[in-house]
Design an enzyme around this catalytic site. Structure first.
Site, short mmCIF file in Angstrom:
data_model
loop_
_atom_site.label_atom_id
_atom_site.label_comp_id
_atom_site.label_asym_id
_atom_site.label_seq_id
_atom_site.Cartn_x
_atom_site.Cartn_y
_atom_site.Cartn_z
N SER A 232 0.81 -1.22 0.00
CA SER A 232 0.00 0.00 0.00
C SER A 232 0.84 1.26 0.00
O SER A 232 1.92 1.32 0.62
CB SER A 232 -0.86 -0.02 1.27
OG SER A 232 -1.39 1.25 1.52
N GLU B 212 0.15 3.61 1.76
CA GLU B 212 0.24 4.01 3.18
C GLU B 212 1.64 3.75 3.74
O GLU B 212 2.05 4.40 4.69
CB GLU B 212 -0.76 3.19 4.01
CG GLU B 212 -2.14 3.79 4.12
CD GLU B 212 -2.17 5.02 5.02
OE1 GLU B 212 -2.71 6.05 4.58
OE2 GLU B 212 -1.65 4.96 6.15
N TYR C 124 -1.53 -0.17 10.67
CA TYR C 124 -1.80 -0.82 9.37
C TYR C 124 -0.58 -0.69 8.46
O TYR C 124 -0.12 -1.68 7.87
CB TYR C 124 -3.03 -0.16 8.72
CG TYR C 124 -3.21 -0.49 7.26
CD1 TYR C 124 -3.78 -1.71 6.87
CD2 TYR C 124 -2.81 0.39 6.25
CE1 TYR C 124 -3.95 -2.02 5.53
CE2 TYR C 124 -2.98 0.09 4.90
CZ TYR C 124 -3.54 -1.12 4.55
OH TYR C 124 -3.70 -1.44 3.22
P1 NAP Z 1 -11.28 -4.79 1.62
O1 NAP Z 1 -12.44 -4.45 0.73
O2 NAP Z 1 -11.27 -4.31 3.02
O3 NAP Z 1 -11.17 -6.40 1.63
C1 NAP Z 1 -10.34 -7.07 2.54
C2 NAP Z 1 -10.55 -8.56 2.37
O4 NAP Z 1 -9.72 -9.24 3.32
C3 NAP Z 1 -11.98 -9.04 2.64
O5 NAP Z 1 -12.28 -10.11 1.77
C4 NAP Z 1 -11.89 -9.55 4.06
O6 NAP Z 1 -12.88 -10.51 4.40
C5 NAP Z 1 -10.52 -10.20 4.02
N1 NAP Z 1 -9.95 -10.45 5.34
C6 NAP Z 1 -9.83 -9.58 6.39
N2 NAP Z 1 -9.24 -10.19 7.43
C7 NAP Z 1 -8.98 -11.46 7.03
C8 NAP Z 1 -8.40 -12.59 7.68
N3 NAP Z 1 -7.97 -12.55 8.94
N4 NAP Z 1 -8.30 -13.74 6.99
C9 NAP Z 1 -8.73 -13.83 5.70
N5 NAP Z 1 -9.29 -12.79 5.04
C10 NAP Z 1 -9.41 -11.63 5.72
O7 NAP Z 1 -9.91 -4.34 0.95
P2 NAP Z 1 -9.60 -3.95 -0.57
O8 NAP Z 1 -9.83 -2.50 -0.74
O9 NAP Z 1 -10.24 -4.93 -1.47
O10 NAP Z 1 -8.01 -4.12 -0.58
C11 NAP Z 1 -7.42 -5.38 -0.92
C12 NAP Z 1 -6.01 -5.42 -0.37
O11 NAP Z 1 -5.23 -4.36 -0.93
C13 NAP Z 1 -5.90 -5.25 1.14
O12 NAP Z 1 -4.81 -6.02 1.58
C14 NAP Z 1 -5.59 -3.77 1.31
O13 NAP Z 1 -4.90 -3.56 2.53
C15 NAP Z 1 -4.71 -3.54 0.11
N6 NAP Z 1 -4.72 -2.18 -0.45
C16 NAP Z 1 -5.90 -1.57 -0.74
C17 NAP Z 1 -5.89 -0.30 -1.31
C18 NAP Z 1 -7.17 0.42 -1.66
O14 NAP Z 1 -7.12 1.63 -1.88
N7 NAP Z 1 -8.30 -0.28 -1.78
C19 NAP Z 1 -4.67 0.32 -1.58
C20 NAP Z 1 -3.48 -0.34 -1.29
C21 NAP Z 1 -3.52 -1.61 -0.73
P3 NAP Z 1 -14.38 -10.05 4.87
O15 NAP Z 1 -15.11 -9.70 3.61
O16 NAP Z 1 -14.88 -11.25 5.56
O17 NAP Z 1 -14.20 -8.86 5.77
N1 GDD Z 2 -12.33 6.79 6.48
C1 GDD Z 2 -12.49 8.11 6.65
N2 GDD Z 2 -13.64 8.57 7.23
N3 GDD Z 2 -11.49 8.94 6.28
C2 GDD Z 2 -11.71 10.27 6.42
C3 GDD Z 2 -12.88 10.79 6.98
C4 GDD Z 2 -13.89 9.89 7.40
O1 GDD Z 2 -14.94 10.27 7.90
N4 GDD Z 2 -12.77 12.14 6.98
C5 GDD Z 2 -11.60 12.47 6.45
N5 GDD Z 2 -10.92 11.33 6.12
C6 GDD Z 2 -9.57 11.28 5.55
C7 GDD Z 2 -8.62 10.36 6.33
O2 GDD Z 2 -8.12 11.02 7.50
C8 GDD Z 2 -7.56 10.11 5.26
O3 GDD Z 2 -6.62 11.15 5.27
C9 GDD Z 2 -8.34 10.17 3.94
O4 GDD Z 2 -9.63 10.73 4.26
C10 GDD Z 2 -8.55 8.82 3.28
O5 GDD Z 2 -9.07 7.91 4.24
P1 GDD Z 2 -9.61 6.45 3.83
O6 GDD Z 2 -10.61 6.56 2.76
O7 GDD Z 2 -10.01 5.75 5.10
O8 GDD Z 2 -8.34 5.77 3.14
P2 GDD Z 2 -6.81 5.68 3.59
O9 GDD Z 2 -6.03 6.52 2.62
O10 GDD Z 2 -6.62 5.94 5.02
O11 GDD Z 2 -6.50 4.14 3.35
C11 GDD Z 2 -6.93 3.48 2.15
O12 GDD Z 2 -5.93 3.60 1.16
C12 GDD Z 2 -4.70 2.93 1.46
C13 GDD Z 2 -3.75 3.18 0.29
O13 GDD Z 2 -3.09 4.38 0.47
C14 GDD Z 2 -7.24 2.02 2.49
O14 GDD Z 2 -7.85 1.43 1.39
C15 GDD Z 2 -5.98 1.25 2.81
O15 GDD Z 2 -6.29 -0.14 2.93
C16 GDD Z 2 -5.00 1.46 1.65
O16 GDD Z 2 -3.81 0.75 1.90
#
Ligand code: NAP
Ligand code: GDD
Length: 354
Positions: free
Chosen positions: A142, A144, A165
């Site tokens: 990520s 992050e 995280y």
């Molecule tokens: P998500 O929608 O939160 O999905 C997470 C998945 O992981 C769900 O299927 C969840 O199952 C499963 N999971 C959670 N805990 C688990 C455990 N202990 N054992 C097995 N499965 C588990 O996340 P996403 O947005 O699809 O992201 C996919 C991956 O990319 C994650 O690793 C995330 O950290 C990473 N990532 C995401 C982003 C982004 O912007 N979306 C960016 C960078 C990296 P349940 O459905 O049962 O909860």
């Molecule tokens: N969730 C959330 N809720 N975020 C908020 C809110 C709120 O009410 N208000 C402001 N924010 C701001 C957070 O403080 C953060 O700076 C930004 O919105 C984005 O928050 P999220 O959408 O929760 O995403 P993230 O950037 O913290 O994390 C996501 O992106 C990562 C990749 O950079 C997640 O998908 C991570 O799993 C992923 O790795």
């Protein structure tokens, strides 16, 4: 690889198949002829809504989507699934993926995100050792992990994680590199910047905003409480990003790849764009609630994905405006359905009384 209808079909194993990315990746791999195995966590209520449309009954002949109960906290189960699935490719997407939640559940986050990756890598290591099979591993890293590092961030930027995280993801990233170097395994780390979609979890800020905009438009909600509006993110479309994951595992060499659009917007700009799609002024509805502030914030993520664009020939297809519009349209339809249910005084079964 198994023979399917006379053709060679690859087998993929996806952890996190029920999540946003897991669902898009499954669709992509099925469309390419893969047999897809997915790990589902046991839950007391259904957690498969995002993949119900591609679900295949276990009694169906020749099915190509196979679900297994397992958990990243349980090595024995993971081993059994790897042995049953005989994957050519493993995509480790499973994680506790919410940054704010990781401050509240740091130990669990480390167990699922860091130790879970280590457990799966170790299963792969033994499996490859005992069978001599070729297996490729994708680790869902990520942006992050960059945290407080100055933008733009690329593969050369040192990590500066700012949440439990992010620290867990950095550990997983380095476990991947160590297993690659120590055992000669094909392990690739994606470093993906934020990617969103109509299937995004509703507590991430983009979906929280588009969901609220739709509900406000149809009169189901009056206020939207948010935290820091100044944070900047490089937001892409999840459908484009799973294509990059697949390309990474088709590349001739394992490595680390940043995937990003190269454009960043603030939460405030996302709000402006989403609400204006519905002719709403966000200032009338949004209130700041410090409960949503993070103990340590990531202020500015902006990716430089030159390496992926060159080596993988990948580029995002969806612009920021198209992404916001796609999410707003989808959430408006959802809100309209909700309102219909509301107006018809539909009564959902009250399970507490039975
Ligand atoms: P998500 O929608 O939160 O999905 C997470 C998945 O992981 C769900 O299927 C969840 O199952 C499963 N999971 C959670 N805990 C688990 C455990 N202990 N054992 C097995 N499965 C588990 O996340 P996403 O947005 O699809 O992201 C996919 C991956 O990319 C994650 O690793 C995330 O950290 C990473 N990532 C995401 C982003 C982004 O912007 N979306 C960016 C960078 C990296 P349940 O459905 O049962 O909860
Ligand atoms: N969730 C959330 N809720 N975020 C908020 C809110 C709120 O009410 N208000 C402001 N924010 C701001 C957070 O403080 C953060 O700076 C930004 O919105 C984005 O928050 P999220 O959408 O929760 O995403 P993230 O950037 O913290 O994390 C996501 O992106 C990562 C990749 O950079 C997640 O998908 C991570 O799993 C992923 O790795």
């Amino acid at each position: 690889m198994e023979v399917l209808g006379g053709e060679l079909s690859k087998s993929a194993l996806i952890t996190g198949i029920t999540g946003q990315d897991g669902s898009y990746l499954s669709e992509l791999l099925l469309s390419k002829g893969y047999t897809v195995h997915g790990i589902v966590r046991r839950s007391s209520s259904f957690n498969t809504a995002r993949i119900d449309h591609i679900y295949q009954d276990p009694h169906e002949a020749g099915r190509r989507l196979v679900l297994h109960y397992a958990d990243l906290s349980d090595s024995t189960g993971l081993r059994r699934v790897v042995e049953a699935a005989l994957p050519d490719e493993i995509y480790n997407l499973g994680a506790q993926s919410h940054v704010k939640v990781s401050f509240e559940n740091p130990e669990y986050t480390a167990d699922a995100d860091a130790m879970g990756t280590l457990r799966l890598l170790d299963c792969m290591r033994d499996h490859v050792h005992h069978t001599g099979r070729q297996v490729r591993f994708y680790q869902a890293g990520s942006s992050e992990m960059f945290g407080a590092a100055k933008p733009p961030q690329s593969e050369a930027t040192p990590f500066y994680p700012r949440s439990p995280y992010a620290v867990s993801k950095v550990a997983a990233h380095w476990y991947g590199i160590n297993y690659r170097e120590a055992y000669g395994l094909f392990i690739t780390n994606g470093i993906l910047f934020n990617h969103e979609s109509p299937r995004r979890g509703e507590t991430f800020v983009t979906r929280k905003i588009t969901r609220a905009a739709g509900r406000i438009k149809v009169g189901l909600q009056k206020k939207l409480f948010l935290g820091n509006l100044e944070a900047r993110r490089d937001w892409g479309f999840a459908g484009d990003y799973v294509e990059a994951m697949w390309r990474m595992l088709q590349h001739h060499q394992s490595g680390d790849f940043v995937i990003a659009t190269g454009e960043a917007f603030s939460v405030r700009e996302f709000l402006e764009e989403a609400f204006s799609c519905l002719d709403l002024h966000w200032e009338k509805y949004v209130e700041i609630d410090p409960a949503y502030f993070r103990p340590t914030e990531v202020d500015y993520l902006l990716g430089d994905s030159t390496k992926a664009r060159t080596a993988l020939n990948w580029e995002p297809k969806t612009s920021f405006k198209q992404l916001v519009r796609m999410m707003v349209d989808s959430d408006l339809r959802l809100a309209e359905n909700e309102r219909l249910i509301h107006e018809n005084k539909f009564v959902a079964a009250d399970l507490s009384r039975v």
